[in-house]
Each structure stands twice: as C-alpha cells, then as structure tokens.
Design an enzyme around this catalytic site. Structure first.
Site, PDB file in Angstrom:
ATOM      1  N   GLY A  47       2.878   2.348  18.058  1.00 53.28           N
ATOM      2  CA  GLY A  47       3.592   2.093  16.936  1.00 53.28           C
ATOM      3  C   GLY A  47       4.913   1.275  16.972  1.00 53.28           C
ATOM      4  CE  LYS A 203      17.482  12.205 -14.800  1.00 55.51           C
ATOM      5  NZ  LYS A 203      16.536  11.329 -14.371  1.00 55.51           N
TER       6      LYS A 203
END
Length: 338
Positions: A47, A203
C-alpha cells in the site's frame, strides 16, 4: 532560483478528469497545448505510495491538482509525496490545487479530547514543501488561518448563480434556503447574486449524521426553493430538508452543493427524494452511480481553476474571479448570453 513564467500541471489519482479539463482550458487561453507533467503514481504491494516524475521541473512553477477526497488518506499521502518529489527535483514554487479539502469538517474541538484534524493536515501540507494552496469552498473560513502560507479560496456561488439564472428563467418565485444556521453566509451570498429572498432550515442534531428536528424559518409557501450548501455526504439531512420545505408549502425543491461526497446510500436517497434536482461541481470525481442518476447534474469547475492558476502564475488577482464580469466570459460556452 528564477521561476519560469509558464505554469506546469501535475496530477494525482484523485480526479484525473478534472486535471485534464483544466489543462485543456489552459491550452485554450494560452494558444498552445498544455498537458500534465508525465508522472508515475503507483502503490507497492503493502500500500505504500511511490511517485516518479519523468520530466525536468527544475525552476518550474508547479501546480499539483489533487482533491483529498475518498480515499482521503491515500489521496492526502499522494499529495504530500508528490510535493516532496517536486521539492527534491528543484521546482521553484509548488502550489497545491485542492478542489475538495478533506478533513475540513474537523476544524474545531467539539468535545473534550478530540483533535483539530484540519490544522494537522494544514501543517503536513506546509511541511512537505507546498508554498501556496488553491481550493474551493472550504467548509469553514478559519481554515485559511491554519496555514502559514497564502491560501486562495475560490467560491462556487458565482458559478451557481450563472447556472440558476440560465435554468430558472422566471426568478419571481425563487427562494434560496440555507440548510442550517452555520451556512447562512454562503446562502446569503448566492441570494444576493440572483436577487432572491433567503430562508433557513434550523436543524437540531442528537448525534453526528442524525437530525432530530427541523424547522423552517421564513415563508416558503408557493416558492421554488434552492438549498445551498458546501458538502453533501450521505444526503440524509439534505433529503429531509427537502421534505420539510415541501411540507411547508414549497412548490419545488432544488439543491446546489459544491462538493458531492455522496457516500453510502446518498445516490439512492437522492433518486427517491422529493428534490427535483441536485447540482454539484466536479471538485470530487463523480462515480458511475452519480453520473447515471437522472436528478443529479454536474457543473464544471475547470474554467475557474484554469484561470485562477494562470492568474497566480502571472501575479494577477484571483479575487477578480468572484465578479460576474470576469466569470461570465469564462463560462460563456456553457451559459451563453441571451
């Protein structure tokens, strides 16, 4: 070391189509072919990221085009390693063009014993050797102050304004809506550009990613509402806001979002939503599902980024791109004047 006047582009793997589009647009402006520098960016079996630049960049004004979007950590490491490769190759100046700045939502400590990851990322970028950052619609304006180097933050609202005026011929019943109190400044700027009234959806969250209650502040009855925000991730809040607006009497709901993260069930939610359309930019490379979604439309940012790169390289103003008189000719092919 003297800087060669012509900017050179180098692209990571996060958004190759945008990098190529920026190069094509720069080719039009300069009257000669512009292509990203030939580079190999690959991964070892474990990786690790490896970068090799195949062209001479000594004394060059380099622009790395790399969004730190999903996979955020891989794309961030690509940006850092590409910067190191250019610095060790004696590039005169390195500018990181980051259309979507990942980790921007972690711009403050919300609870005890939590990090400010946006500041950490800013430190990493500066330490790697970047001398200037060009980005778009940072989640929080204070992130510019996390860097001890120049940061040019472009805004999508001028592009959105052109798009809205092109597609919404009659503006009498159009209303701009901020999906939360924190985004009022962004929504207000767009509302002023298109000369439309402003409303807010307040919200309340019980925990991250979940909204407990929404209340509409302002009269949206009989209005075509345009929700404006910088990021759409799972689209749960956005779709719920659209439902609340329709329940409050809105005739249509559209959304203009700068960065279409659109992870998890986002595309499915948008497809089944009461929203008539969602407009995003290409700051993050859209997936096949996003491209195939009938009520998602993508507007290009390459014309603005290409002009910004040319302005930075030439020592000219970047803020001039916030003015309609400057931006309209750049987008004339997309939004021709009547």
């Amino acid at each position: 070391m003297p800087i060669n006047t012509d900017p050179k582009l180098i692209a990571g793997n996060s958004n190759k189509p945008l990098a190529n589009a920026i190069a094509r647009r720069m080719s039009m402006h300069r009257g000669q072919a512009v292509k990203p520098v030939d580079t190999r960016v690959e991964r070892f079996n474990d990786g690790e990221i490896f970068v090799e630049v195949f062209e001479n960049v000594r004394g060059e004004d380099m622009f790395i085009i790399q969004s730190t979007s999903n996979p955020a950590n891989d794309n961030l490491m690509e940006l850092l390693i590409m910067t190191d490769a250019l610095r060790r190759s004696s590039a005169a100046r390195i500018t990181a063009v980051i259309p979507y700045f990942g980790y921007a939502r972690q711009d403050r400590r919300t609870k005890a014993r939590t990090p400010i990851s946006a500041k950490l990322v800013a430190n990493l970028i500066a330490e790697a050797g970047v001398e200037r950052v060009l980005t778009m619609d940072l989640h929080a304006a204070q992130i510019q102050g996390f860097f001890d180097l120049p940061v040019d933050n472009l805004y999508a609202s001028p592009i959105f304004a052109l798009d809205i005026l092109h597609h919404f011929k009659d503006m009498e019943d159009v209303m701009v809506v901020s999906p939360d109190v924190g985004g009022v400044a962004r929504a207000r700027e767009l509302a002023q550009r298109i000369k439309a009234p402003l409303s807010i959806v307040d919200k309340r969250r019980e925990k991250a990613g979940e909204v407990a209650e929404m209340t509409v502040i302002g009269d949206v009855k009989g209005k075509r509402c345009i929700i404006v925000d910088d990021i759409c991730d799972t689209a749960g809040t956005l779709c719920k806001a659209a439902e609340v607006l329709m329940a409050a009497g809105a005739t249509e709901v559209h959304s203009y979002i700068t960065h279409g993260v659109l992870s998890g069930p986002a595309v499915e939610r948008i497809t089944n939503s009461v929203m008539k359309s969602l407009v995003i930019t290409d700051s993050i490379e859209p997936t096949k599902e996003v491209k195939a979604c009938k009520n998602i439309r993508i507007v290009p940012t390459a014309p603005m980024f290409a002009q910004a790169i040319l302005n930075i390289s030439g020592g000219m103003s970047v803020s001039s791109l916030f003015d309609n008189e400057t931006l309209e000719p750049i987008y004339e092919s997309l939004y021709p004047s009547n």
